[in-house]
Enzyme design. Structure first.
Site, mmCIF file in Angstrom:
data_model
loop_
_atom_site.group_PDB
_atom_site.id
_atom_site.type_symbol
_atom_site.label_atom_id
_atom_site.label_comp_id
_atom_site.label_asym_id
_atom_site.label_seq_id
_atom_site.Cartn_x
_atom_site.Cartn_y
_atom_site.Cartn_z
ATOM 1 N N ASP A 55 29.182 -39.473 -31.121
ATOM 2 C CA ASP A 55 28.731 -39.287 -32.299
ATOM 3 C C ASP A 55 28.206 -40.277 -32.965
ATOM 4 O O ASP A 55 27.431 -41.319 -32.401
ATOM 5 C CB ASP A 55 29.763 -38.755 -33.085
ATOM 6 C CG ASP A 55 29.445 -37.863 -34.357
ATOM 7 O OD1 ASP A 55 29.075 -36.721 -34.324
ATOM 8 O OD2 ASP A 55 29.551 -38.503 -35.512
ATOM 9 N N TRP A 56 28.339 -40.699 -34.233
ATOM 10 C CA TRP A 56 27.930 -41.637 -35.124
ATOM 11 C C TRP A 56 28.314 -43.027 -34.420
ATOM 12 O O TRP A 56 27.656 -44.041 -34.499
ATOM 13 C CB TRP A 56 28.349 -41.871 -36.461
ATOM 14 C CG TRP A 56 27.212 -40.973 -37.279
ATOM 15 C CD1 TRP A 56 27.137 -39.749 -37.679
ATOM 16 C CD2 TRP A 56 26.119 -41.820 -37.762
ATOM 17 N NE1 TRP A 56 26.379 -39.630 -38.494
ATOM 18 C CE2 TRP A 56 25.527 -40.721 -38.628
ATOM 19 C CE3 TRP A 56 25.566 -42.799 -37.698
ATOM 20 C CZ2 TRP A 56 24.275 -40.929 -39.323
ATOM 21 C CZ3 TRP A 56 24.509 -43.064 -38.569
ATOM 22 C CH2 TRP A 56 23.687 -42.179 -39.302
ATOM 23 N N TRP A 77 24.940 -28.073 -39.174
ATOM 24 C CA TRP A 77 26.087 -28.843 -39.704
ATOM 25 C C TRP A 77 25.846 -29.604 -40.803
ATOM 26 O O TRP A 77 26.774 -29.526 -41.734
ATOM 27 C CB TRP A 77 26.164 -30.052 -38.490
ATOM 28 C CG TRP A 77 26.993 -31.155 -38.853
ATOM 29 C CD1 TRP A 77 26.450 -32.436 -38.738
ATOM 30 C CD2 TRP A 77 28.484 -31.135 -39.106
ATOM 31 N NE1 TRP A 77 27.587 -33.411 -39.227
ATOM 32 C CE2 TRP A 77 28.728 -32.626 -39.491
ATOM 33 C CE3 TRP A 77 29.356 -30.317 -39.090
ATOM 34 C CZ2 TRP A 77 29.971 -33.138 -39.735
ATOM 35 C CZ3 TRP A 77 30.755 -30.789 -39.557
ATOM 36 C CH2 TRP A 77 30.920 -32.294 -39.706
ATOM 37 N N ASP A 133 29.633 -28.331 -26.579
ATOM 38 C CA ASP A 133 29.071 -28.930 -28.024
ATOM 39 C C ASP A 133 27.860 -27.915 -28.447
ATOM 40 O O ASP A 133 26.809 -28.279 -27.499
ATOM 41 C CB ASP A 133 28.902 -30.293 -27.787
ATOM 42 C CG ASP A 133 28.452 -31.172 -29.129
ATOM 43 O OD1 ASP A 133 27.984 -30.524 -30.116
ATOM 44 O OD2 ASP A 133 28.426 -32.254 -28.915
ATOM 45 N N HIS A 176 32.183 -30.932 -28.941
ATOM 46 C CA HIS A 176 31.862 -32.020 -29.443
ATOM 47 C C HIS A 176 32.693 -33.345 -29.389
ATOM 48 O O HIS A 176 32.321 -34.397 -29.415
ATOM 49 C CB HIS A 176 31.208 -32.105 -30.964
ATOM 50 C CG HIS A 176 30.643 -33.129 -31.590
ATOM 51 N ND1 HIS A 176 29.804 -33.763 -31.237
ATOM 52 C CD2 HIS A 176 31.360 -33.843 -32.607
ATOM 53 C CE1 HIS A 176 29.437 -34.785 -31.808
ATOM 54 N NE2 HIS A 176 30.381 -34.871 -32.695
#
Length: 467
Positions: free
Chosen positions: A284-285, A325, A411, A440
Site C-alpha cells: 500500500d502506501w 475507496w 484485492d 489487500h
C-alpha cells in the site's frame, strides 16, 4: 505466630525492596517458630543475579545457625520462588516453603514447573502457596504500574508534544494480541521538526535488516505475523509507524501530510539508524513511498519484498476501485478501521481487529486517514509523481538485488493486474507468489510469505559477509 503473621513480615521486606527500586519480593526464614533471617530483592543494588529475597534469607539463616543444612526451618516468601531459589531450598533441606502470589512466568513451585514434586530427589520440602496472595500480588502490581507510569513520563519529557499535534495515550496499546515488542522513538530528525516517530527495532545487527513499511490505514501492527519469522531467521527487523499512524505523533491538520515530507522522514530514519543489507518490505502506501527510497542510497539495499502496491507515476488514470475507496473515505471519515480489516480477513479475532483502531481514538487523531487517499499522485505534475517516475527507472535499469513479489489475489484495488504491471517495471522480478484467499492486507497471511522470503533473501544470495 501463624503463617499470615510471618507473611506480613515478608511483605514488610518487600516494601523495603520497592523503596530501594527493586522488584518488591521479601522473605523471612523461621527456625522452630522464631525468625532467624530476612531477605529482600537486591539484584540491582548488588549487581548480583542471584540476590533474590529467598537466597539472601537462606544465606543469612545458614550463618546464624552455623550450618548450611536448614532442616528445621520454614521459609516465607511473597512470590512463588523461581528455579534457582527452589533448587537452593531443596539443597538446604528446608522443612517447608510458604509463598504468597503465584508467578505464572517463572514460578518453579507449580506455575511453570514444580521442582518440589520430584520423588527422585533425596529430600522433599513441603510447599504451600496462596498465603496473603492478594496482598502480595497487589504489591507487585502497584510497583510495576508505577514503573510504567514513570517510564511513560520520561518518554514524554524526552519527546515533548507539539501544540499542533496529538499523541495516542499509551494505555490504548496495552495488551494488544501478537504485539509484544518494546517501542522506540525519535523526535530529532530534521524533517520531523520535533514530532515523535515510533519504530520497532528487534533482532540481531549484522545480517539482513527487514525494513517493514505499512500503508493507510494500518500501522506496524500489520507486520506482527511476519516479524517473528524474520527474527527466528536471525535477522534484524525495523518497522516504523508513519507520522499520523500507530504510536507516532498525529498532527491535527490534514494539510500537514505530504508525499515529500513522509518520504523524507523515511530517508532520514534509514540514515539515522544506519540500516544496511536492507530487505525493503512494502505494501500500500508503504510501497508508494518506500519504492522511492533505494535509488537515493542503493548501496544500503539488498532485497525487495513487495506486496499489493504500485508506483504512482501520475501517467495512468486511477482505477475504479481506488476511486471508490477514495469516495468512501471522503463520505465516511469516521469509518471503522477494525471492521475494514475484518471484512477481508474473517480469520482475525475481534481483539486483532480492534488493535487496528487503537491509534485512532477520535476524529482528531485521524487526520492522516483523511489526508492519504487524496494525496495519491493522480497527475503527472502531482506531488510525488516525478520522484515515482525516477524510481520506476531505477527499478527497471539499476536494481541489482533479489526480489520477491507476493499478491493477495482478492484485492479489488491493488490486486494481481496492478502487481503484474509493477512486476514488469522491476528488473529481474520473478513470478509473484499469489495468496488466493488474501485481500489487500496480505500481511494477515504473512507467516507463509515471510518463510518464503527467508529462502529468497538468504545472506549468501545477497552477497552478505560476516567480515
Amino acid at each position: 505466630m501463624g503463617d499470615e503473621d510471618f507473611m506480613r513480615l515478608a511483605l514488610a521486606q518487600a516494601g523495603e525492596a520497592a523503596a530501594a527500586g527493586e522488584v518488591p519480593v521479601g522473605a523471612v526464614l523461621v527456625h522452630r517458630g522464631e525468625v532467624i533471617a530476612t531477605g529482600r530483592n537486591a539484584p540491582i543494588a548488588g549487581q548480583d543475579p542471584t540476590a533474590h529475597a529467598e537466597m539472601l534469607a537462606l544465606r543469612a539463616g545458614a550463618l546464624a545457625l552455623g550450618n548450611y543444612r536448614l532442616e528445621d526451618c520454614e521459609l516465607f516468601v511473597t512470590l512463588e520462588p523461581c528455579a534457582m531459589c527452589s533448587g537452593a531450598m531443596l539443597h538446604a533441606r528446608l522443612k517447608r516453603v510458604v509463598f504468597g502470589a503465584a508467578d505464572p512466568k517463572t514460578g518453579a513451585a507449580g506455575s511453570v514447573l514444580n521442582l518440589f514434586e520430584h520423588a527422585q530427589l533425596n529430600h522433599q520440602t513441603q510447599v504451600q502457596g496462596g498465603v496473603l496472595a492478594e496482598e502480595c500480588g497487589a504489591a507487585l502490581q502497584d510497583f510495576f504500574r508505577q514503573r510504567r507510569s514513570t517510564q511513560r513520563e520520561e518518554t514524554r519529557s524526552a519527546h515533548p508534544l507539539r501544540d499542533d499535534t496529538l499523541r495516542t495515550p499509551d494505555a490504548a496499546f496495552d495488551g494488544l494480541p501478537g504485539y509484544p515488542w518494546q517501542p522506540n522513538y525519535l523526535s530529532d530528525l530534521p524533517s520531523l521538526a520535533g514530532l515523535r516517530m515510533h519504530y520497532l527495532d528487534e533482532g540481531t545487527h549484522g545480517q539482513l535488516t527487514y525494513l517493514c513499511l505499512h500503508g493507510n490505514p494500518a500501522w506496524s501492527y500489520l507486520y506482527r505475523k511476519m516479524i517473528p519469522v524474520f527474527l527466528a531467521g536471525g535477522h534484524r527487523v525495523v518497522a516504523p509507524d508513519l507520522i499520523g499512524f500507530g504510536k507516532s505523533d498525529k498532527p491535527k491538520k490534514d494539510s500537514f501530510h505530504t508525499f515529500d515530507d513522509h518520504r523524507q522522514n523515511l530517508l532520514e530514519l534509514v540514515e539515522r539508524l544506519d540500516l544496511r543489507n536492507i530487505v525493503l518490505v512494502v505494501q500500500d502506501w508503504g510501497g508508494l513511498l518506500g519504492l522511492t527510497l533505494p535509488m537515493a542510497v542503493p548501496q544500503r539495499y539488498a532485497g525487495l519484498l513487495v506486496m499489493n502496491t504500485t508506483l504512482a507515476t501520475g501517467e495512468q488514470p486511477l482505477s475504479a476501485g481506488f476511486l471508490a475507496w477514495r469516495e468512501m473515505c471522503a463520505k465516511n471519515p469516521e469509518f471503522d478501521v477494525g471492521r475494514l480489516f475484518a471484512r477481508g480477513n474473517p480469520q482475525m479475532s475481534a481483539a486483532e481487529c480492534a488493535a487496528y483502531n487503537a491509534p485512532f481514538p477520535d476524529r482528531g487523531h485521524r487526520a492522516a486517514l483523511r489526508a492519504f487517499p487524496p494525496m495519491f499522485p493522480q497527475f503527472a505534475d502531482s506531488p510525488g509523481a516525478e520522484v515515482s517516475r525516477q524510481a520506476r527507472d531505477f527499478w527497471g535499469q539499476q536494481w541489482q538485488g533479489q526480489t520477491l513479489m507476493a499478491v493477495g489475489a482478492q484485492d479489488p484495488v491493488l490486486g494481481l493486474p496492478v502487481m503484474r504491471n509493477l512486476q514488469e517495471m522491476i528488473r529481474g522480478c520473478p513470478e509473484p507468489l499469489v495468496i488466493d484467499n488474501a485481500g489487500h492486507f496480505v500481511q494477515e497471511h504473512g507467516q507463509a510469505i515471510a518463510q518464503h522470503a527467508l529462502g529468497v533473501f538468504a545472506p549468501a544470495a545477497v552477497g552478505y559477509s560476516r567480515s
